[in-house]
Design a protein around this motif. Structure first.
Motif, PDB file in Angstrom:
ATOM      1  N   GLN A   4       0.835  -1.208   0.000  1.00 54.15           N
ATOM      2  CA  GLN A   4       0.000   0.000   0.000  1.00 54.15           C
ATOM      3  C   GLN A   4       0.867   1.254   0.000  1.00 54.15           C
ATOM      4  O   GLN A   4       1.799   1.342   0.789  1.00 54.15           O
ATOM      5  CB  GLN A   4      -0.835   0.066   1.282  1.00 54.15           C
ATOM      6  CG  GLN A   4      -1.977  -0.886   1.321  1.00 54.15           C
ATOM      7  CD  GLN A   4      -2.738  -0.787   2.636  1.00 54.15           C
ATOM      8  OE1 GLN A   4      -2.411  -0.009   3.524  1.00 54.15           O
ATOM      9  NE2 GLN A   4      -3.761  -1.581   2.766  1.00 54.15           N
ATOM     10  N   TYR A   5       0.477   2.201  -0.807  1.00 55.27           N
ATOM     11  CA  TYR A   5       1.147   3.503  -0.835  1.00 55.27           C
ATOM     12  C   TYR A   5       2.658   3.391  -0.988  1.00 55.27           C
ATOM     13  O   TYR A   5       3.420   4.006  -0.256  1.00 55.27           O
ATOM     14  CB  TYR A   5       0.781   4.337   0.407  1.00 55.27           C
ATOM     15  CG  TYR A   5      -0.694   4.656   0.461  1.00 55.27           C
ATOM     16  CD1 TYR A   5      -1.231   5.654  -0.353  1.00 55.27           C
ATOM     17  CD2 TYR A   5      -1.561   3.937   1.277  1.00 55.27           C
ATOM     18  CE1 TYR A   5      -2.601   5.927  -0.331  1.00 55.27           C
ATOM     19  CE2 TYR A   5      -2.927   4.220   1.298  1.00 55.27           C
ATOM     20  CZ  TYR A   5      -3.419   5.213   0.492  1.00 55.27           C
ATOM     21  OH  TYR A   5      -4.764   5.484   0.509  1.00 55.27           O
ATOM     22  N   TYR A  21      -8.415  20.372  -0.279  1.00 50.43           N
ATOM     23  CA  TYR A  21      -7.704  20.311   1.007  1.00 50.43           C
ATOM     24  C   TYR A  21      -7.747  21.646   1.748  1.00 50.43           C
ATOM     25  O   TYR A  21      -7.757  21.682   2.967  1.00 50.43           O
ATOM     26  CB  TYR A  21      -6.252  19.859   0.806  1.00 50.43           C
ATOM     27  CG  TYR A  21      -6.103  18.359   0.641  1.00 50.43           C
ATOM     28  CD1 TYR A  21      -6.350  17.499   1.708  1.00 50.43           C
ATOM     29  CD2 TYR A  21      -5.715  17.797  -0.569  1.00 50.43           C
ATOM     30  CE1 TYR A  21      -6.226  16.133   1.575  1.00 50.43           C
ATOM     31  CE2 TYR A  21      -5.582  16.420  -0.712  1.00 50.43           C
ATOM     32  CZ  TYR A  21      -5.833  15.590   0.357  1.00 50.43           C
ATOM     33  OH  TYR A  21      -5.708  14.235   0.234  1.00 50.43           O
ATOM     34  N   GLU A  44      -0.774  14.447  13.908  1.00 51.82           N
ATOM     35  CA  GLU A  44      -1.588  13.957  12.795  1.00 51.82           C
ATOM     36  C   GLU A  44      -1.179  12.533  12.437  1.00 51.82           C
ATOM     37  O   GLU A  44      -0.004  12.283  12.117  1.00 51.82           O
ATOM     38  CB  GLU A  44      -1.454  14.861  11.563  1.00 51.82           C
ATOM     39  CG  GLU A  44      -2.534  14.506  10.541  1.00 51.82           C
ATOM     40  CD  GLU A  44      -2.285  15.023   9.137  1.00 51.82           C
ATOM     41  OE1 GLU A  44      -1.273  15.707   8.896  1.00 51.82           O
ATOM     42  OE2 GLU A  44      -3.113  14.693   8.279  1.00 51.82           O
ATOM     43  N   ALA A  46      -1.618   9.084   9.981  1.00 50.20           N
ATOM     44  CA  ALA A  46      -1.905   8.771   8.571  1.00 50.20           C
ATOM     45  C   ALA A  46      -1.846  10.042   7.728  1.00 50.20           C
ATOM     46  O   ALA A  46      -2.748  10.348   6.950  1.00 50.20           O
ATOM     47  CB  ALA A  46      -3.269   8.082   8.444  1.00 50.20           C
ATOM     48  N   GLY A  48      -0.087  10.918   5.241  1.00 51.87           N
ATOM     49  CA  GLY A  48       0.100  10.815   3.802  1.00 51.87           C
ATOM     50  C   GLY A  48       1.165  11.766   3.294  1.00 51.87           C
ATOM     51  O   GLY A  48       2.247  11.905   3.888  1.00 51.87           O
ATOM     52  N   ILE A  52      -2.721  17.998   4.578  1.00 56.34           N
ATOM     53  CA  ILE A  52      -3.378  18.673   5.695  1.00 56.34           C
ATOM     54  C   ILE A  52      -2.326  19.129   6.706  1.00 56.34           C
ATOM     55  O   ILE A  52      -2.423  20.204   7.297  1.00 56.34           O
ATOM     56  CB  ILE A  52      -4.447  17.741   6.307  1.00 56.34           C
ATOM     57  CG1 ILE A  52      -5.605  17.640   5.297  1.00 56.34           C
ATOM     58  CG2 ILE A  52      -4.945  18.247   7.650  1.00 56.34           C
ATOM     59  CD1 ILE A  52      -6.575  16.551   5.531  1.00 56.34           C
ATOM     60  N   ILE A  68       2.536   5.194   8.027  1.00 56.79           N
ATOM     61  CA  ILE A  68       3.196   3.890   7.924  1.00 56.79           C
ATOM     62  C   ILE A  68       4.023   3.792   6.633  1.00 56.79           C
ATOM     63  O   ILE A  68       4.923   2.959   6.535  1.00 56.79           O
ATOM     64  CB  ILE A  68       2.132   2.762   7.972  1.00 56.79           C
ATOM     65  CG1 ILE A  68       2.765   1.421   8.310  1.00 56.79           C
ATOM     66  CG2 ILE A  68       1.333   2.680   6.689  1.00 56.79           C
ATOM     67  CD1 ILE A  68       1.751   0.317   8.583  1.00 56.79           C
ATOM     68  N   MET A  72       5.150   7.816   1.206  1.00 59.71           N
ATOM     69  CA  MET A  72       4.257   8.968   1.421  1.00 59.71           C
ATOM     70  C   MET A  72       4.999  10.017   2.257  1.00 59.71           C
ATOM     71  O   MET A  72       4.928  11.223   1.976  1.00 59.71           O
ATOM     72  CB  MET A  72       2.970   8.539   2.148  1.00 59.71           C
ATOM     73  CG  MET A  72       2.052   7.641   1.349  1.00 59.71           C
ATOM     74  SD  MET A  72       1.289   8.393  -0.101  1.00 59.71           S
ATOM     75  CE  MET A  72      -0.289   8.929   0.535  1.00 59.71           C
ATOM     76  N   GLN A  92       5.600   5.245  11.399  1.00 60.96           N
ATOM     77  CA  GLN A  92       5.088   4.291  12.396  1.00 60.96           C
ATOM     78  C   GLN A  92       3.744   3.741  11.949  1.00 60.96           C
ATOM     79  O   GLN A  92       2.971   4.448  11.290  1.00 60.96           O
ATOM     80  CB  GLN A  92       4.875   4.986  13.747  1.00 60.96           C
ATOM     81  CG  GLN A  92       5.960   4.749  14.738  1.00 60.96           C
ATOM     82  CD  GLN A  92       5.618   5.289  16.126  1.00 60.96           C
ATOM     83  OE1 GLN A  92       4.486   5.258  16.571  1.00 60.96           O
ATOM     84  NE2 GLN A  92       6.641   5.795  16.791  1.00 60.96           N
ATOM     85  N   MET A 109      -7.104  11.967   9.181  1.00 60.07           N
ATOM     86  CA  MET A 109      -7.981  12.456   8.122  1.00 60.07           C
ATOM     87  C   MET A 109      -7.971  11.588   6.872  1.00 60.07           C
ATOM     88  O   MET A 109      -6.939  11.005   6.519  1.00 60.07           O
ATOM     89  CB  MET A 109      -7.510  13.870   7.696  1.00 60.07           C
ATOM     90  CG  MET A 109      -7.613  14.909   8.785  1.00 60.07           C
ATOM     91  SD  MET A 109      -9.334  15.342   9.089  1.00 60.07           S
ATOM     92  CE  MET A 109      -9.657  14.592  10.639  1.00 60.07           C
ATOM     93  N   GLY A 112      -7.966   7.277   7.236  1.00 60.44           N
ATOM     94  CA  GLY A 112      -6.953   6.564   8.032  1.00 60.44           C
ATOM     95  C   GLY A 112      -7.585   5.488   8.919  1.00 60.44           C
ATOM     96  O   GLY A 112      -7.102   4.356   8.997  1.00 60.44           O
TER      97      GLY A 112
HETATM   98  C1  LIG Z   1      -6.073   8.011   1.849  1.00 63.95           C
HETATM   99  S1  LIG Z   1      -4.493   8.300   2.530  1.00 63.95           S
HETATM  100  C2  LIG Z   1      -4.809   9.823   3.401  1.00 63.95           C
HETATM  101  C3  LIG Z   1      -3.570  10.636   3.550  1.00 63.95           C
HETATM  102  C4  LIG Z   1      -3.784  12.041   4.123  1.00 63.95           C
HETATM  103  N1  LIG Z   1      -4.363  11.989   5.449  1.00 63.95           N
HETATM  104  C5  LIG Z   1      -4.624  12.875   3.215  1.00 63.95           C
HETATM  105  O1  LIG Z   1      -5.628  13.426   3.678  1.00 63.95           O
HETATM  106  O2  LIG Z   1      -4.288  13.019   2.036  1.00 63.95           O
HETATM  107  C6  LIG Z   1      -4.392   7.133   3.842  1.00 63.95           C
HETATM  108  C7  LIG Z   1      -3.065   7.147   4.565  1.00 63.95           C
HETATM  109  O3  LIG Z   1      -3.152   6.263   5.678  1.00 63.95           O
HETATM  110  C8  LIG Z   1      -1.878   5.674   5.869  1.00 63.95           C
HETATM  111  N2  LIG Z   1      -2.028   4.491   6.716  1.00 63.95           N
HETATM  112  C9  LIG Z   1      -2.750   3.378   6.452  1.00 63.95           C
HETATM  113  N3  LIG Z   1      -2.630   2.496   7.452  1.00 63.95           N
HETATM  114  C10 LIG Z   1      -1.816   3.065   8.391  1.00 63.95           C
HETATM  115  C11 LIG Z   1      -1.315   2.650   9.660  1.00 63.95           C
HETATM  116  N4  LIG Z   1      -1.639   1.463  10.173  1.00 63.95           N
HETATM  117  N5  LIG Z   1      -0.505   3.488  10.340  1.00 63.95           N
HETATM  118  C12 LIG Z   1      -0.173   4.714   9.831  1.00 63.95           C
HETATM  119  N6  LIG Z   1      -0.619   5.159   8.631  1.00 63.95           N
HETATM  120  C13 LIG Z   1      -1.440   4.346   7.923  1.00 63.95           C
HETATM  121  C14 LIG Z   1      -1.420   5.381   4.457  1.00 63.95           C
HETATM  122  O4  LIG Z   1      -0.039   5.117   4.367  1.00 63.95           O
HETATM  123  C15 LIG Z   1      -1.880   6.646   3.737  1.00 63.95           C
HETATM  124  O5  LIG Z   1      -0.853   7.623   3.732  1.00 63.95           O
END
Ligand SMILES: C[S@@+](CC[C@H](N)C(=O)[O-])C[C@H]1O[C@@H](n2cnc3c(N)ncnc32)[C@H](O)[C@@H]1O
Length: 248
Positions: A4-5, A21, A44, A46, A48, A52, A68, A72, A92, A109, A112
């Motif tokens: 993923q990502y 945004y 903040e 997740a 990305g 934000i 994670i 990203m 993390q 946001m 996540g």
């Molecule tokens: C749809 S993106 C949203 C990114 C950002 N918040 C935005 O608004 O553009 C979802 C994000 O969640 C992160 N993510 C998914 N599972 C995660 C986890 N267990 N721990 C940390 N980040 C996670 C992904 O790596 C990704 O960057």
């Protein structure tokens, strides 16, 4: 760890171009105001590519941002460097969050929380966030609603052709597990040829009542829910739902 990502990170901002945004951050700031909070420290999760994170980081506002995905975070860090913003980015898994300090606001946001598939993992996360909030602190997150994952995305295929970048996005929703499986195939032009890369994402659909009870188990005392980007209650066809959770 599922795929993923990774390469997706480098085209994420292109594919999110139509997401407002700026409006998102204006809405968050309105939530802070209504909750009587002027945050000095924001966490903040997740984050990305920092869409934000970056506008929230201001002279008197310190932001720590966790994700994670190394890729990203690399994109986010580059953007922060270009804008001269001093943000601490941390790689993390938020289901195993290890942090120090207290924050006035925690955020997660744009889905996540949907990426966390197990209720136990959510309760563990909520408990940790609760501990890391200041007394007046709030945790704000949004989800793609059960309706959106099951009825709109589920069993549908989307695609886009931007010339040098095309993608196919196939979705399957499992009513037993409430999990949406997403198969993404990208085709990115590199000189005369297109390089294909694929990702597999899973998101869980949660009902508002489920999340509310998990948040109470995590220690939050009150939870308000809003239809995305408004201050009205969510309805049957709300696609994005915001949760505002008070520590005390
Ligand atoms: C749809 S993106 C949203 C990114 C950002 N918040 C935005 O608004 O553009 C979802 C994000 O969640 C992160 N993510 C998914 N599972 C995660 C986890 N267990 N721990 C940390 N980040 C996670 C992904 O790596 C990704 O960057």
């Amino acid at each position: 760890m599922i795929n993923q990502y990774n390469d997706f990170a480098y085209v994420y901002d292109r594919l999110m171009e139509d997401v407002d945004y700026k409006g998102w951050v204006v809405y968050l700031k309105e939530i802070f105001k209504r909750e009587g909070i002027e945050p000095k420290k924001i966490l903040e999760l997740a984050c990305g590519t920092g869409n934000i994170t970056l506008p929230l980081s201001e002279e008197k506002v310190e932001v720590m941002a966790v994700d994670i995905s190394q890729e990203m975070l690399m994109v986010a860090k580059d953007k922060a460097l270009t804008l001269g913003k001093d943000i601490l980015f941390v790689e993390q898994d938020m289901t195993q969050l290890e942090l120090e300090g207290k924050f006035d606001v925690s955020l997660c946001m744009c889905d996540g929380i949907n990426y966390i598939l197990e209720e136990e993992e959510l309760v563990t996360l909520f408990k940790k966030l609760h501990q890391h909030l200041t007394e007046e602190g709030i945790f704000v997150f949004d989800i793609s609603s059960y309706y959106k994952l099951s009825e709109i995305l589920g069993e549908n295929t989307y695609g886009e052709n931007q010339g040098d970048l095309c993608y196919l996005w196939e979705n399957y929703f499992d009513e037993e597990t409430n999990i949406l499986e997403m198969n993404l195939a990208f085709f990115l032009q590199e000189e005369q040829l297109y390089r294909k890369f694929e990702e597999y994402h899973q998101q869980r659909a949660y009902h508002i009542t489920e999340l509310k009870s998990l948040l109470l188990m995590g220690g939050f005392k009150s939870v308000s829910v809003y239809d995305g980007f408004k201050f009205d209650l969510p309805h049957q066809e709300s696609e994005r739902i915001f949760f505002v959770c008070r520590k005390d």
